[in-house]
Every structure is written in C-alpha cells, then in structure tokens.
Design a protein around this motif. Structure first.
Motif, PDB file in Angstrom:
ATOM      1  N   ALA A 140      34.723 -34.994 -25.314  1.00  0.00           N
ATOM      2  CA  ALA A 140      34.337 -34.385 -24.041  1.00  0.00           C
ATOM      3  C   ALA A 140      33.094 -35.050 -23.461  1.00  0.00           C
ATOM      4  O   ALA A 140      33.005 -35.266 -22.241  1.00  0.00           O
ATOM      5  CB  ALA A 140      34.099 -32.886 -24.233  1.00  0.00           C
ATOM      6  N   THR A 141      32.143 -35.397 -24.318  1.00  0.00           N
ATOM      7  CA  THR A 141      30.923 -36.054 -23.846  1.00  0.00           C
ATOM      8  C   THR A 141      31.227 -37.424 -23.260  1.00  0.00           C
ATOM      9  O   THR A 141      30.752 -37.780 -22.173  1.00  0.00           O
ATOM     10  CB  THR A 141      29.917 -36.193 -25.004  1.00  0.00           C
ATOM     11  OG1 THR A 141      29.562 -34.891 -25.482  1.00  0.00           O
ATOM     12  CG2 THR A 141      28.659 -36.918 -24.549  1.00  0.00           C
ATOM     13  N   VAL A 142      32.033 -38.198 -23.973  1.00  0.00           N
ATOM     14  CA  VAL A 142      32.381 -39.542 -23.499  1.00  0.00           C
ATOM     15  C   VAL A 142      33.221 -39.464 -22.227  1.00  0.00           C
ATOM     16  O   VAL A 142      32.970 -40.186 -21.251  1.00  0.00           O
ATOM     17  CB  VAL A 142      33.131 -40.326 -24.598  1.00  0.00           C
ATOM     18  CG1 VAL A 142      33.658 -41.657 -24.052  1.00  0.00           C
ATOM     19  CG2 VAL A 142      32.233 -40.558 -25.804  1.00  0.00           C
ATOM     20  N   LEU A 143      34.213 -38.586 -22.223  1.00  0.00           N
ATOM     21  CA  LEU A 143      35.096 -38.485 -21.069  1.00  0.00           C
ATOM     22  C   LEU A 143      34.355 -37.967 -19.838  1.00  0.00           C
ATOM     23  O   LEU A 143      34.650 -38.382 -18.713  1.00  0.00           O
ATOM     24  CB  LEU A 143      36.288 -37.589 -21.401  1.00  0.00           C
ATOM     25  CG  LEU A 143      37.248 -38.179 -22.442  1.00  0.00           C
ATOM     26  CD1 LEU A 143      38.297 -37.158 -22.856  1.00  0.00           C
ATOM     27  CD2 LEU A 143      37.916 -39.440 -21.904  1.00  0.00           C
ATOM     28  N   ARG A 144      33.398 -37.088 -20.043  1.00  0.00           N
ATOM     29  CA  ARG A 144      32.607 -36.616 -18.905  1.00  0.00           C
ATOM     30  C   ARG A 144      31.861 -37.783 -18.252  1.00  0.00           C
ATOM     31  O   ARG A 144      31.796 -37.883 -17.017  1.00  0.00           O
ATOM     32  CB  ARG A 144      31.617 -35.541 -19.359  1.00  0.00           C
ATOM     33  CG  ARG A 144      30.754 -35.002 -18.221  1.00  0.00           C
ATOM     34  CD  ARG A 144      29.975 -33.779 -18.629  1.00  0.00           C
ATOM     35  NE  ARG A 144      29.298 -33.193 -17.491  1.00  0.00           N
ATOM     36  CZ  ARG A 144      28.814 -31.953 -17.449  1.00  0.00           C
ATOM     37  NH1 ARG A 144      28.952 -31.167 -18.505  1.00  0.00           N
ATOM     38  NH2 ARG A 144      28.204 -31.487 -16.378  1.00  0.00           N
ATOM     39  N   ASP A 145      31.316 -38.684 -19.074  1.00  0.00           N
ATOM     40  CA  ASP A 145      30.620 -39.849 -18.550  1.00  0.00           C
ATOM     41  C   ASP A 145      31.563 -40.718 -17.723  1.00  0.00           C
ATOM     42  O   ASP A 145      31.214 -41.190 -16.636  1.00  0.00           O
ATOM     43  CB  ASP A 145      30.028 -40.659 -19.702  1.00  0.00           C
ATOM     44  CG  ASP A 145      29.325 -41.919 -19.228  1.00  0.00           C
ATOM     45  OD1 ASP A 145      28.369 -41.816 -18.437  1.00  0.00           O
ATOM     46  OD2 ASP A 145      29.744 -43.022 -19.641  1.00  0.00           O
ATOM     47  N   VAL A 146      32.784 -40.926 -18.228  1.00  0.00           N
ATOM     48  CA  VAL A 146      33.748 -41.764 -17.519  1.00  0.00           C
ATOM     49  C   VAL A 146      34.232 -41.076 -16.241  1.00  0.00           C
ATOM     50  O   VAL A 146      34.287 -41.691 -15.172  1.00  0.00           O
ATOM     51  CB  VAL A 146      34.942 -42.106 -18.435  1.00  0.00           C
ATOM     52  CG1 VAL A 146      35.998 -42.881 -17.659  1.00  0.00           C
ATOM     53  CG2 VAL A 146      34.472 -42.909 -19.640  1.00  0.00           C
TER      54      VAL A 146
END
Length: 314
Positions: A182-188
């Motif tokens: 979720a953290t990585v995908l939020r950044d993308v």
C-alpha cells in the motif's frame, strides 16, 4: 527496429515471462494434465497490444539466458515491440507462471526468477523523458531490485511532465506484505494519470469493508487522475477529475470466451493507445473494450487487431 532511439508512445517496465496455460477448460491446476507455452507478463501483453494498434511501444524487462528468454524476445519483436531494453540475466532463469484455463479469473502459481532483476543502466538517458506514457504494475513493484528501478523511472517521467500509468494488480501471493504494498502503490498512484484496478484487486489491497466506489475514491485521494475499475462482462466504471465525473462503459458482448488470460492487459493496451490518439477516458475505455473482446475470442496473446469503428488501428 532501427538502431536509433526514438520517442515511444508507451514505455512499460516490468515482468516478461512465460505463461504455461492449462489445456483443460475450466479445470483447476490439480485437474490439468497438460499446458501450452505462451508469452506472458502484464506489461509485456500491454506493449504487445499497443504495438498492434500501430503505436510505438517498448519494454524494460529481464529474462534468463535460456531458450525461454529467447522465445520471449522473438514473440515481442515479432509484433513490433522494441526489445532493446530487455536484459538477459546470466544467473537467473526466465520466470514462469502456471495458470488454469478459465473464462473468469485463473488459478495461478508464479515461479519467479529473472523478472525482478532490472537495472538502472537498462534505460538510456532521455528515453523516459520523451515517452508519451510510462506504465508498470503492482506485480513488477513487488520485488527488489526492480522496485527501486521502476520507482526512479516513474519519478523521472513525472518530473519531465510525462504521463504515468499503473495496473494495480495486487496479489498477496506475489506481495505478502500488504502494508508495504500500500505504501509503494500510494507513491506510484500519486503520480499516475491512469490507474487500472479490478474489484478483486481492491478487495486484496484494501479489504472487503466498504463499497468499490469508496475504495476507488481512495485511489483518487492518493492522487490518481483517471481510474478504470474493470468488471469483466459488466464493463468498467471510469472516473476522472478526482472522482468528480463518472461513467459506466459497458463491455462489448462476446458470444463465446476462448481464454480470459490477458484480456485486462488487452483492454488497458487499447485504452492507453486510444489515449495517445487523443480520445477522452470514456471513449478510450470503449475502444479498449473492443480490443479486449477480440482477445477473449482467442487463446494466447493477441496476434492482430481487427479494425474498430471510429479508431484507426494497425
């Protein structure tokens, strides 16, 4: 392809792999006695579709130094995808995914090796800055070193004013740490002009509490401009401008589904190609649905796209 670098309409970064698709219709993996070899990988399927529409497409990926890796090179190069950015890993075999054949969601097991071995040096200076759309997937972001390479590439494209795209094809079996995902995908997603997601993806990423529209709105709150919620035969829900404008785009009817594997990639490849051509998201989704309908009627990756009314393809 010519030896000189040119601006790509769509540049994808992520998995290029072999799909071993069951030959037993609607059977589980336990029941399937034999499999057929196909070129697979969501970003690879997408650039294949983009190239078949007549757009300039390239893939940044990694395969093993083996016969399967050569097969994948040949498959993509044969339909016009620029394969010069595909790296060959000397110490990791080509990634394979074993799938059941299904008209809906396939059961699958991923045997991951070379696909995650991306390197910064695979992408020459200027390629990201000149690309029309830079695309990736949750699958590709699930492992290092590919994750860091892709995140850096998206930041570069975004800083240059380019458009970014992501297929949020999150699966716990591929990426067990949901909080990290979720953290990585939020950044993308915060950089994304276009986001593709399914109800299954939303359930796996956010849990089953709350409605699909509420969870799509969360993607808009993260920064997504356009979100396409795909729902198979029910069509897709397209929202833009932070969720302020919403339309339901019906699926194109198909008499008989031969193989659903890769249909979502065909849809999104058509969507991005139509977006490059200047169509708004709602029209792009309709044209993407036309491409997906053609894919559903064939087994394996698309080998051609028949003319579509209102859109010049090929």
């Amino acid at each position: 392809m010519s030896s000189s670098l040119s601006a790509y309409d769509v540049l994808a970064l992520g998995e290029l792999l072999v799909d071993l698709i069951g030959t037993y219709p609607e059977g589980t993996l336990r029941e399937t006695p034999s499999f057929e070899r196909r070129q697979g990988g969501s970003p690879a399927n997408l650039v294949r579709t983009v190239a078949l529409t007549g757009q300039r497409a390239a893939l940044v990926a990694c395969v093993g130094d083996d016969g399967l890796g050569t097969f994948l090179h040949d498959e993509l190069g044969g339909v016009g995808v620029d394969t010069r950015f595909i790296r060959t890993a000397m110490k990791a075999p080509t990634t394979c995914v074993v799938l059941s054949r299904s008209t809906a969601t396939s059961e699958f097991i991923a045997y991951r090796h070379a696909d995650a071995q991306l390197r910064e040096e695979q992408i020459p200076d200027g390629v990201l800055q000149s690309a029309g759309i830079v695309h990736t997937t949750a699958f590709a972001l699930s492992r290092e070193p590919a994750r860091s390479v892709i995140l850096s590439a998206l930041r570069t494209a975004d800083a240059a004013g380019g458009r970014c795209s992501i297929d949020v094809n999150y699966a716990p079996g591929i990426w067990p740490d949901r909080d990290e995902a979720a953290t990585v995908l939020r950044d993308v997603v915060s950089r994304a002009s276009y986001v593709k997601v399914s109800d299954d993806d939303l359930d796996r990423l956010f849990g089953t509490d709350g409605s699909s529209p509420d969870r799509v709105q969360q993607l808009h709150d993260w920064g997504a401009d356009v979100v396409c919620l795909t729902r198979g035969p029910e069509g897709c829900r397209v929202s833009r401008d932070g969720g302020a404008e919403i339309k339901i785009v019906p699926a194109v009817p198909v008499d008989a589904v031969a193989d659903a594997t890769g249909a979502g990639d065909a849809f999104w490849g058509g969507f991005l190609s139509a977006s490059i051509d200047g169509h708004d998201p709602f029209r792009a989704a309709r044209l993407g649905s036309e491409v997906a309908a053609q894919k559903l009627q064939s087994v394996g990756p698309l080998t051609g796209i028949e003319p579509i009314d209102g859109w010049k393809t090929g």
